[in-house]
Design a protein around this motif. Structure first.
Motif, PDB file in Angstrom:
ATOM      1  N   LEU A 206      40.345 -44.400 -72.186  1.00 32.74           N
ATOM      2  CA  LEU A 206      39.937 -43.693 -70.741  1.00 32.74           C
ATOM      3  C   LEU A 206      40.304 -44.819 -69.578  1.00 32.74           C
ATOM      4  CD1 LEU A 206      36.979 -41.597 -71.653  1.00 32.74           C
ATOM      5  CD2 LEU A 206      39.384 -40.954 -71.389  1.00 32.74           C
ATOM      6  N   LEU A 207      39.924 -46.088 -70.067  1.00 29.77           N
ATOM      7  CA  LEU A 207      40.049 -47.240 -68.948  1.00 29.77           C
ATOM      8  C   LEU A 207      41.382 -47.439 -68.606  1.00 29.77           C
ATOM      9  CD1 LEU A 207      37.382 -49.724 -70.145  1.00 29.77           C
ATOM     10  CD2 LEU A 207      37.550 -48.717 -67.740  1.00 29.77           C
ATOM     11  N   ALA A 208      42.293 -47.390 -69.641  1.00 22.37           N
ATOM     12  CA  ALA A 208      43.687 -47.608 -69.193  1.00 22.37           C
ATOM     13  C   ALA A 208      44.243 -46.495 -68.634  1.00 22.37           C
ATOM     14  CB  ALA A 208      44.352 -47.956 -70.760  1.00 22.37           C
ATOM     15  N   GLN A 209      44.072 -45.046 -68.996  1.00 21.47           N
ATOM     16  CA  GLN A 209      44.648 -44.225 -68.303  1.00 21.47           C
ATOM     17  C   GLN A 209      44.135 -44.339 -66.839  1.00 21.47           C
ATOM     18  OE1 GLN A 209      43.148 -40.954 -70.752  1.00 21.47           O
ATOM     19  NE2 GLN A 209      45.276 -40.504 -71.299  1.00 21.47           N
ATOM     20  N   ASP A 210      42.847 -44.451 -66.526  1.00 27.90           N
ATOM     21  CA  ASP A 210      42.279 -44.303 -65.291  1.00 27.90           C
ATOM     22  C   ASP A 210      42.860 -45.536 -64.297  1.00 27.90           C
ATOM     23  OD1 ASP A 210      40.219 -43.665 -63.203  1.00 27.90           O
ATOM     24  OD2 ASP A 210      39.798 -46.069 -63.191  1.00 27.90           O
ATOM     25  N   THR A 211      43.320 -46.599 -64.901  1.00 22.96           N
ATOM     26  CA  THR A 211      43.845 -48.078 -64.420  1.00 22.96           C
ATOM     27  C   THR A 211      45.376 -47.700 -63.775  1.00 22.96           C
ATOM     28  OG1 THR A 211      42.713 -49.459 -65.725  1.00 22.96           O
ATOM     29  CG2 THR A 211      44.853 -50.268 -64.729  1.00 22.96           C
ATOM     30  N   VAL A 212      45.989 -46.680 -64.596  1.00 23.40           N
ATOM     31  CA  VAL A 212      47.675 -46.605 -64.230  1.00 23.40           C
ATOM     32  C   VAL A 212      47.411 -45.009 -63.514  1.00 23.40           C
ATOM     33  CG1 VAL A 212      48.564 -48.016 -65.868  1.00 23.40           C
ATOM     34  CG2 VAL A 212      48.077 -45.562 -66.501  1.00 23.40           C
ATOM     35  N   GLY A 213      46.612 -44.475 -63.106  1.00 25.72           N
ATOM     36  CA  GLY A 213      46.322 -43.296 -62.258  1.00 25.72           C
ATOM     37  C   GLY A 213      46.449 -41.923 -63.181  1.00 25.72           C
ATOM     38  N   VAL A 214      46.259 -42.050 -64.492  1.00 21.14           N
ATOM     39  CA  VAL A 214      46.103 -40.897 -65.108  1.00 21.14           C
ATOM     40  C   VAL A 214      44.646 -40.084 -65.323  1.00 21.14           C
ATOM     41  CG1 VAL A 214      46.362 -39.630 -67.735  1.00 21.14           C
ATOM     42  CG2 VAL A 214      48.083 -41.552 -66.812  1.00 21.14           C
ATOM     43  N   LYS A 215      44.576 -38.726 -65.134  1.00 20.00           N
ATOM     44  CA  LYS A 215      43.372 -38.225 -65.202  1.00 20.00           C
ATOM     45  C   LYS A 215      43.079 -37.886 -66.584  1.00 20.00           C
ATOM     46  CE  LYS A 215      40.252 -34.745 -63.051  1.00 20.00           C
ATOM     47  NZ  LYS A 215      40.216 -33.848 -61.822  1.00 20.00           N
ATOM     48  N   PRO A 216      42.185 -38.081 -67.132  1.00 24.79           N
ATOM     49  CA  PRO A 216      41.990 -37.986 -68.572  1.00 24.79           C
ATOM     50  C   PRO A 216      41.288 -36.306 -68.584  1.00 24.79           C
ATOM     51  CG  PRO A 216      40.926 -39.827 -68.200  1.00 24.79           C
ATOM     52  CD  PRO A 216      41.224 -39.286 -66.865  1.00 24.79           C
ATOM     53  N   ALA A 217      41.805 -35.763 -69.937  1.00 26.09           N
ATOM     54  CA  ALA A 217      41.233 -34.393 -69.985  1.00 26.09           C
ATOM     55  C   ALA A 217      39.730 -34.458 -69.984  1.00 26.09           C
ATOM     56  CB  ALA A 217      41.553 -34.090 -71.457  1.00 26.09           C
ATOM     57  N   ALA A 218      39.102 -33.318 -69.705  1.00 27.77           N
ATOM     58  CA  ALA A 218      37.566 -33.283 -69.445  1.00 27.77           C
ATOM     59  C   ALA A 218      37.218 -33.465 -70.730  1.00 27.77           C
ATOM     60  CB  ALA A 218      37.377 -32.005 -68.874  1.00 27.77           C
ATOM     61  N   LYS A 219      37.629 -32.776 -71.747  1.00 31.85           N
ATOM     62  CA  LYS A 219      36.965 -32.939 -73.134  1.00 31.85           C
ATOM     63  C   LYS A 219      37.033 -34.319 -73.743  1.00 31.85           C
ATOM     64  CE  LYS A 219      41.283 -31.019 -75.416  1.00 31.85           C
ATOM     65  NZ  LYS A 219      41.526 -29.852 -76.401  1.00 31.85           N
ATOM     66  N   ALA A 220      37.874 -35.136 -73.535  1.00 33.56           N
ATOM     67  CA  ALA A 220      37.884 -36.442 -73.508  1.00 33.56           C
ATOM     68  C   ALA A 220      36.906 -37.272 -73.074  1.00 33.56           C
ATOM     69  CB  ALA A 220      39.091 -37.039 -73.454  1.00 33.56           C
ATOM     70  N   VAL A 221      36.535 -37.134 -71.899  1.00 33.58           N
ATOM     71  CA  VAL A 221      35.569 -37.742 -71.118  1.00 33.58           C
ATOM     72  C   VAL A 221      34.209 -37.176 -71.580  1.00 33.58           C
ATOM     73  CG1 VAL A 221      34.497 -38.263 -68.747  1.00 33.58           C
ATOM     74  CG2 VAL A 221      36.897 -37.994 -69.092  1.00 33.58           C
ATOM     75  N   ASP A 222      34.055 -35.996 -71.719  1.00 36.36           N
ATOM     76  CA  ASP A 222      32.696 -35.226 -72.217  1.00 36.36           C
ATOM     77  C   ASP A 222      32.369 -35.710 -73.704  1.00 36.36           C
ATOM     78  OD1 ASP A 222      32.505 -33.879 -69.875  1.00 36.36           O
ATOM     79  OD2 ASP A 222      33.228 -32.031 -70.710  1.00 36.36           O
ATOM     80  N   TRP A 223      33.530 -35.827 -74.493  1.00 38.57           N
ATOM     81  CA  TRP A 223      32.943 -36.437 -75.859  1.00 38.57           C
ATOM     82  C   TRP A 223      32.550 -37.675 -75.747  1.00 38.57           C
ATOM     83  CZ3 TRP A 223      34.170 -40.657 -78.502  1.00 38.57           C
ATOM     84  CH2 TRP A 223      33.749 -40.869 -79.751  1.00 38.57           C
ATOM     85  N   LEU A 224      32.894 -38.655 -74.940  1.00 35.12           N
ATOM     86  CA  LEU A 224      32.544 -40.047 -74.892  1.00 35.12           C
ATOM     87  C   LEU A 224      31.114 -39.798 -74.301  1.00 35.12           C
ATOM     88  CD1 LEU A 224      32.889 -43.010 -75.188  1.00 35.12           C
ATOM     89  CD2 LEU A 224      33.718 -43.040 -72.959  1.00 35.12           C
ATOM     90  N   ALA A 225      30.805 -39.319 -73.191  1.00 34.51           N
ATOM     91  CA  ALA A 225      29.457 -39.144 -72.733  1.00 34.51           C
ATOM     92  C   ALA A 225      28.320 -38.522 -73.592  1.00 34.51           C
ATOM     93  CB  ALA A 225      29.510 -38.178 -71.454  1.00 34.51           C
ATOM     94  N   GLY A 226      29.095 -37.506 -74.553  1.00 36.90           N
ATOM     95  CA  GLY A 226      28.021 -37.045 -75.576  1.00 36.90           C
ATOM     96  C   GLY A 226      27.709 -37.640 -76.681  1.00 36.90           C
ATOM     97  N   GLN A 227      28.283 -38.864 -76.707  1.00 36.59           N
ATOM     98  CA  GLN A 227      28.037 -40.006 -77.862  1.00 36.59           C
ATOM     99  C   GLN A 227      26.822 -40.500 -77.706  1.00 36.59           C
ATOM    100  OE1 GLN A 227      30.007 -40.689 -81.079  1.00 36.59           O
ATOM    101  NE2 GLN A 227      30.086 -38.294 -80.528  1.00 36.59           N
TER     102      GLN A 227
END
Length: 405
Positions: free
Chosen positions: A54-75
């Protein structure tokens, strides 16, 4: 931090805590979460590799899938901590679950960068402060002896949420005090390097992975680093009375460590020395962050020519590490040795919500071609005494870190 830098960090720590060698990659899990990056068993590195991706994607301007971010927060556990992986996030964390500072610190950095998760990151930072050691640092596991890698990951987390690391103290000592205790002097072996931890006799041994992590940490930066314009000077070792000079001393050590082969090496018992791709990427990022990116260009070109097979084997954390190092060195992440690192990373997880934005990828001209006939050697760290050391960094190895030349 190695599946990548944290490979070293995560695997090393796990090895130390469990008292046994832990393979960095296990057989594919039959029931991987839908939002998770990678196909290998996430038991030991799920949160780490997700955070790096997620950090790498954000660094190069990619917006990650919501479910990828939600999975991390949900851990996250109710107390704010993160474990390497929770198969059933609906089940409350109990005393048997091994939470750790590296997973927690990495998750904080990723979620803070993406924004909108202040409650999650706030609880996580509160937990990290609650397990700070009396020397001002952190170990991989709560209460474990402080090490350079874990302390640096937490510094990155503190900085990511706007905290000032020098003001986060325990018994009057800050994280920077802990790192200074792990810095080697300018005379003797390992001039200017950082140790992972003191040995049983209190002796410090130079460790390249720990040095890369500590250079970034001593400058108050996180897993993505921060690459200012190169100073144009060669770092030299001087007596360090503060974290900034200690970081420059560590940079001087890394320049020397990379000088001969343009990469770092690692040796497993009974095996021949092998190129250490993840920790080389960490060293590149560290030098760029210290203002010496020009001294890391040859190492970056070496990675461009030789890291493809390793990254395919290692997975999302490896691609993330390469992206962060290439971005810091202004290499073209979309044409890195003929491969688009961003697309390769994106393909290891759920389709991103949006692709890289032009503004995030401009200004990264490809460096001059560099031919290297040394070939590619793919290896995997199995309990080198890391999970506490690659790195995981910033990507992943194991943790009873072994001194590296």
């Amino acid at each position: 931090m190695n599946v990548v830098r944290r490979s070293a960090a995560v695997l090393a720590a796990t090895t130390v805590v469990l008292g046994a060698a832990v393979p960095a990659f296990a057989a594919p899990s039959p029931s991987l979460p839908d939002g998770l990056y990678g196909t290998s068993d996430p038991k030991y590195d799920g949160v780490w590799r997700q955070s790096l991706a997620l950090l790498a994607q954000d660094t190069v301007g990619v917006k990650p899938a919501a479910k990828a971010v939600d999975w991390l927060a949900g851990q996250q556990c109710a107390n704010g901590a993160f474990a390497p992986f929770r198969a059933d996030a609906a089940k409350a964390c109990d005393a048997k679950l091994m939470v750790d500072t590296n997973s927690t610190g990495a998750a904080v950095q990723a979620l803070a960068a993406l924004g909108g998760h202040d409650s999650v990151t706030g609880r996580a930072v509160s937990w990290l402060k609650s397990v700070q050691n009396k020397d001002g640092g952190w170990g991989y596991a709560p209460g474990g002896a402080s090490d350079a890698n874990s302390t640096s990951v937490v510094i990155g987390a503190l900085s990511a949420v706007g905290e000032k690391p020098d003001q986060v103290v325990k018994d009057g000592r800050s994280p920077y005090d802990a790192l200074l205790k792990l810095a080697l002097p300018c005379d003797g072996d390992g001039t200017g390097a950082f140790a992972f931890q003191p040995d049983k006799k209190g002796k410090l041994s130079a460790n390249a992975d720990a040095s890369a992590a500590a250079v970034v940490g001593a400058l108050g930066k996180g897993l993505t680093g921060d690459a200012p314009k190169p100073t144009g000077t060669t770092p030299t070792c001087k007596k360090a009375t503060g974290p900034e000079q200690a970081a420059q001393n560590g940079a001087a050590y890394l320049v020397e460590a990379l000088a001969k082969d343009k990469h770092l090496t690692s040796t497993l018992p009974g095996a021949k020395p092998q190129p250490d791709y993840g920790n080389t990427a960490d060293a590149v990022l560290a030098l760029a962050t210290a203002g010496h990116g020009d001294k890391a260009a040859d190492a970056m070109r070496w990675l461009e020519a030789n890291s493809g097979a390793w990254a395919r084997q290692a997975g999302p954390a490896a691609y993330a590490q390469l992206i962060l190092a290439a971005n810091a060195e202004t290499f073209d992440v979309h044409d890195f040795g003929g491969q688009d690192l961003v697309k390769l990373l994106d393909a290891t997880g759920p389709a991103p919500a949006s692709a890289a934005t032009p503004s995030a990828t401009t200004g990264h001209p490809k460096k001059a071609e560099h031919k290297d006939d040394s070939g590619v050697s793919v290896w995997w760290m199995v309990g080198v005494g890391l999970v506490g050391g690659i790195g995981v960094g910033f990507l992943i190895s194991g943790r009873k870190k072994k001194a590296q030349p």
